[in-house]
Design an enzyme around this catalytic site. Structure first.
Site, PDB file in Angstrom:
ATOM      1  N   LYS A 204      49.097  45.380  34.187  1.00 12.64           N
ATOM      2  CA  LYS A 204      49.342  44.088  34.844  1.00 12.64           C
ATOM      3  C   LYS A 204      50.495  44.401  35.768  1.00 12.64           C
ATOM      4  O   LYS A 204      51.699  44.755  35.278  1.00 12.64           O
ATOM      5  CB  LYS A 204      49.326  42.995  33.907  1.00 12.64           C
ATOM      6  CG  LYS A 204      48.056  42.571  33.314  1.00 12.64           C
ATOM      7  CD  LYS A 204      48.432  41.446  32.234  1.00 12.64           C
ATOM      8  CE  LYS A 204      47.069  41.221  31.586  1.00 12.64           C
ATOM      9  NZ  LYS A 204      46.044  40.194  32.301  1.00 12.64           N
ATOM     10  N   ARG A 278      37.016  40.882  25.925  1.00 12.26           N
ATOM     11  CA  ARG A 278      35.759  40.952  25.427  1.00 12.26           C
ATOM     12  C   ARG A 278      35.240  42.215  24.645  1.00 12.26           C
ATOM     13  O   ARG A 278      34.246  42.125  23.831  1.00 12.26           O
ATOM     14  CB  ARG A 278      34.864  41.138  26.553  1.00 12.26           C
ATOM     15  CG  ARG A 278      34.967  42.173  27.632  1.00 12.26           C
ATOM     16  CD  ARG A 278      34.802  42.161  28.776  1.00 12.26           C
ATOM     17  NE  ARG A 278      35.504  41.046  29.624  1.00 12.26           N
ATOM     18  CZ  ARG A 278      35.303  40.738  31.021  1.00 12.26           C
ATOM     19  NH1 ARG A 278      34.575  41.223  31.829  1.00 12.26           N
ATOM     20  NH2 ARG A 278      36.227  40.006  31.603  1.00 12.26           N
TER      21      ARG A 278
END
Length: 425
Positions: A204, A278
């Site tokens: 990020k 996830r």
């Protein structure tokens, strides 16, 4: 301690026409007339807090349960504890306000903690301590740490967390007030507990990474929801599964192109190491399905796509059981924690194809491409026994504020706790 009263009349005077807060000799008056009165009350509380007020007593007529809670939400702050004396109302409502505040304050405590202080094992310890403090006599637990995760087949949690010097953890809490060890599990909660998310090798930028201590907001939310439901009288057996890890970069971190094999036999190609939530949730959903619980609820700060779709004031809801989704949305309105269903169908499962595995964990596009929130939910659905369990996925778009605004201080909001607790009840 400042006295705060309510008025349903619009204000006009020295504090400005239509002022939310007017000061008088004996305290402050909140003028909530107009559209969205609960939002106005919350904004007024935020104004008071931003002016340095850290202790308030709610007094006079009109302080319903909902209005007092709205005031608390605006009055709570990131850096310092505030003192708030509730107005005199029904004793049951007073107990409910106190229980809800304990849950919300705990969420703020753990989500706002620095990532150096709140690591996977610490998060598991804090969750267990919180629930033991509420109903320790009815609670048992299991903790699986580090290499033991790989040995037991929990591929997602292990691989996401293996690059950190602080090991990943799966915590399972069994709340069983029935006293019967063979009692059926009525519901199972699963929470994403990424205590810090660098993005891994799909790293990020700093502006996106700086608030990533919030990425365990799902784990905090379902833990607090269970505690709040217990305090409201939950008498059914419920299991809580937290999948906790730090998503870090290291020589032994998982990589783009890796293929993970899950306990249910499904293989997953990694095309984005920043789509890690996830991956850990998949373990928890497999474990939840093994309980045969008729209701499975998971919560996660899963996708930016959900935030783009519903904004910061709503949580996004997903599931195949339309009746359950409607119920979750209706309950969100009842507890003033807005939530909204987004599209999810079985065919969404094919939207992250892979040449090398049964599915990829995302698409190799910014934000996962079009429909990213639905595709992420569809990935999760592959790991739920939806034939035997009703399942709802909360993508927690409103559980954290990157910066303060007119209603909330920066940090955790607690939105989603009461909604999930209401589903349990």
């Amino acid at each position: 301690m400042i006295r705060v009263s309510l008025s349903d009349q619009a204000y006009s005077g020295v504090w400005g026409d239509n002022a939310l807060v007017a000061f008088e000799s004996d305290g402050a008056v909140v003028h909530y007339s107009g559209d969205y009165p609960l939002r106005r009350i919350q904004q007024a509380a935020r104004q008071l807090q931003s002016q340095g007020v850290v202790a308030a007593s709610l007094e006079g007529e009109g302080w319903s349960y909902e209005r007092q809670w709205a005031f608390y939400c605006g009055f709570a702050t990131t850096k310092a504890a505030v003192e708030l004396k509730w107005a005199s109302i029904d004793e049951d409502e007073l107990e409910l306000l106190n229980a809800r505040r304990r849950s919300a304050d705990w969420v703020r405590q753990v989500v706002n903690a620095t990532p150096e202080d709140m690591y996977p094992e610490k998060l598991a310890d804090e969750a267990l301590s919180f629930l033991n403090g509420i109903a320790g006599e009815h609670i048992s637990h299991e903790v699986v740490v580090g290499e033991a995760l790989a040995q037991q087949g929990w591929a997602g949690t292990y691989n996401v967390g293996r690059g950190s010097s602080r090991p990943p953890v799966m915590l399972t809490v069994d709340y069983n007030p029935t006293g019967d060890s063979n009692a059926p599990v009525a519901a199972c909660l699963v929470g994403k507990g990424i205590t810090f998310d660098s993005g891994g090798y799909s790293i990020k930028p700093s502006a996106s990474m700086v608030t990533m201590k919030c990425d365990m907001g799902g784990a905090a939310t379902v833990t607090a929801a269970l505690g709040y439901a217990i305090e409201q009288g939950l008498r059914q057996r419920v299991k809580l599964i937290l999948c906790c890890a730090e998503n870090m970069i290291a020589g032994n971190a998982y990589k783009l192109g890796d293929v993970l094999t899950y306990k249910n036999g499904l293989t997953v190609e990694i095309v984005n190491t920043d789509a890690e939530g996830r991956l850990v949730l998949a373990d928890g959903l497999i474990a939840a399905s093994e309980t045969k619980a008729p209701l499975i609820i998971n919560a996660a700060t899963l996708t930016g796509a959900a935030m783009m779709a519903v904004g910061p004031d709503y949580n996004a809801l997903f599931g195949f059981d339309k009746e359950l989704l409607m119920k979750a949305q209706q309950l969100s309105d009842l507890v003033n924690e807005p939530a909204w269903p987004l599209p999810l169908e079985k065919w969404h499962q094919s939207n992250c194809p892979s040449y090398y595995a049964d599915t990829a964990n995302s698409r190799a596009q910014k934000g996962g491409g079009m429909g990213g929130a639905s595709n992420a939910a569809a990935f999760l659905s592959r790991f739920v026994d939806t034939d035997n369990s009703s399942w709802v996925h909360f993508d927690l778009a409103s559980c954290f504020r990157d910066s303060a605004d007119s209603r909330w201080s920066a940090g955790a909001t607690g939105l989603g706790v009461a909604n999930i607790a209401a589903l349990l009840l």
